[in-house]
Enzyme design. Structure first.
Site, short mmCIF file in Angstrom:
data_model
loop_
_atom_site.label_atom_id
_atom_site.label_comp_id
_atom_site.label_asym_id
_atom_site.label_seq_id
_atom_site.Cartn_x
_atom_site.Cartn_y
_atom_site.Cartn_z
CG HIS A 169 -6.17 1.89 4.90
ND1 HIS A 169 -5.69 2.82 5.80
CD2 HIS A 169 -5.18 0.99 4.72
CE1 HIS A 169 -4.45 2.48 6.14
NE2 HIS A 169 -4.12 1.37 5.50
CD GLU B 78 -4.05 -2.70 7.19
OE1 GLU B 78 -2.87 -2.87 6.90
OE2 GLU B 78 -4.69 -1.68 6.88
CG ASN C 165 -1.76 1.23 1.32
OD1 ASN C 165 -1.94 1.95 0.33
ND2 ASN C 165 -2.31 1.50 2.50
CD1 TRP C 166 3.47 1.18 -3.01
CD2 TRP C 166 3.35 2.40 -4.88
NE1 TRP C 166 4.17 0.52 -3.99
CE2 TRP C 166 4.11 1.25 -5.15
CE3 TRP C 166 3.12 3.30 -5.91
CZ2 TRP C 166 4.67 0.99 -6.40
CZ3 TRP C 166 3.67 3.05 -7.16
CH2 TRP C 166 4.43 1.91 -7.40
CE LYS C 167 0.29 3.26 4.93
NZ LYS C 167 -0.03 3.38 6.32
P1 PGA Z 1 2.33 0.27 7.74
O1 PGA Z 1 0.92 0.53 7.06
O2 PGA Z 1 2.87 -1.03 7.19
O3 PGA Z 1 3.15 1.45 7.34
O4 PGA Z 1 2.10 0.21 9.23
C1 PGA Z 1 0.01 -0.51 6.92
C2 PGA Z 1 -1.17 -0.06 6.12
O5 PGA Z 1 -1.07 0.57 5.06
O6 PGA Z 1 -2.26 -0.34 6.49
#
Ligand code: PGA
Length: 271
Positions: free
Chosen positions: A114, A184, A28-30
């Site tokens: 998310h 998550e 997940n590149w955010k």
């Molecule tokens: P992270 O993010 O691995 O940086 O904690 C996880 C996510 O995108 O949910």
């Protein structure tokens, strides 16, 4: 996985059956990288990682909207996901992107629910609509669920149950089989995480999630939906979640932006 228990149609339609023993690895590149060049470079490197492990891993990258078109043209061996979509098809939705647009760019997956989207206002009801919009366009929803915090009495379990029940309201058996779920815990995500989850905590929650799915649908469906783990996963802890933690794969944020670390992570779970 006993493929013999599936009819031919089910084999084709059931994602878990298709991936079989493969693990799912979602990067997940955010809201990164900032430039198109940065995105294409990272996509090409990730594509090489996916190629190396193509027998054991289904690698998916969740790409910011503006980069999707060019990234899709530059990679092979990778599934392309969006990070969210609009819950409505009403065009009077300035700033939003719908499932039909994603489909026309070759997107096959989309994250929904998310915790960072929920923090910006997405509700369980919106997540339910997003799932329906995606399924209508034959795009696989990756439904993220997770509690904000834990309490000794276990009330957080009802929050998870509610997230799943509302998100899946009206989603038919035949459709839910095509979904991916990612557990998550919000307290374990991102650089403000209070701590990492333990593999044991992950294991308990994956069983709990399957139980809820089984109560809504049936045991067979519950057993075959891939349930991933996400939250501060890195190259050192990754395989503890896919072995002792019982996860069918991982959703990785920050580390997916660093091709060297993501490559080590992929190698560690690709066994
Ligand atoms: P992270 O993010 O691995 O940086 O904690 C996880 C996510 O995108 O949910």
């Amino acid at each position: 996985m006993d493929l013999g228990t599936f009819s031919r149609g089910e084999k084709r339609n059931n994602l878990r059956a298709i991936i079989g023993f493969m693990k799912v690895l979602v990067g997940n590149w955010k809201m990164a990288p900032d430039t198109l060049k940065g995105a294409v470079d990272l996509a090409k490197k990730t594509s090489t990682i996916a190629k190396t492990h193509k027998k054991n891993l289904q690698v998916i990258i969740a790409v910011p909207f503006p980069h999707i078109s060019l990234v899709t043209k530059n990679v092979k061996n990778l599934g392309i996901a969006a990070q969210n979509i609009s819950s409505t098809i009403n065009i009077a939705s300035t700033g939003s992107v719908n499932a039909a647009m994603l489909k026309s760019y070759g997107v096959s997956y989309s994250i929904v629910g998310h915790s960072e989207s929920r923090a910006l206002g997405d509700t369980n009801e919106m997540t339910n609509e997003q799932i329906k919009r995606l399924l209508e366009k034959k795009i696989t929803p990756i439904l993220c669920i997770g509690e904000k915090s834990r309490d000794a009495q276990g009330w957080y379990l009802s929050a998870i149950k509610e997230q799943i029940e509302i998100a899946l309201e009206g989603v038919l058996k035949a459709s839910v089989k095509k979904m991916i779920i990612a557990y998550e815990p919000v307290w374990a995500i991102g650089k403000n995480a209070s701590r990492e989850a333990t593999p044991h905590e992950c294991f308990e929650m994956i069983i709990f999630i399957r139980k809820i799915i089984s109560d809504i649908y049936d045991e067979k469906i519950a057993a075959h939906i891939p349930v991933l783990y996400g939250g501060s996963v890195d190259e050192d802890n990754a395989n503890t979640f896919t072995t002792d933690g019982g996860a069918d794969g991982l959703l990785v944020g920050r580390v997916s932006l660093d091709a060297k670390r993501f490559s080590k992570l992929a190698a560690n779970i690709s066994k």
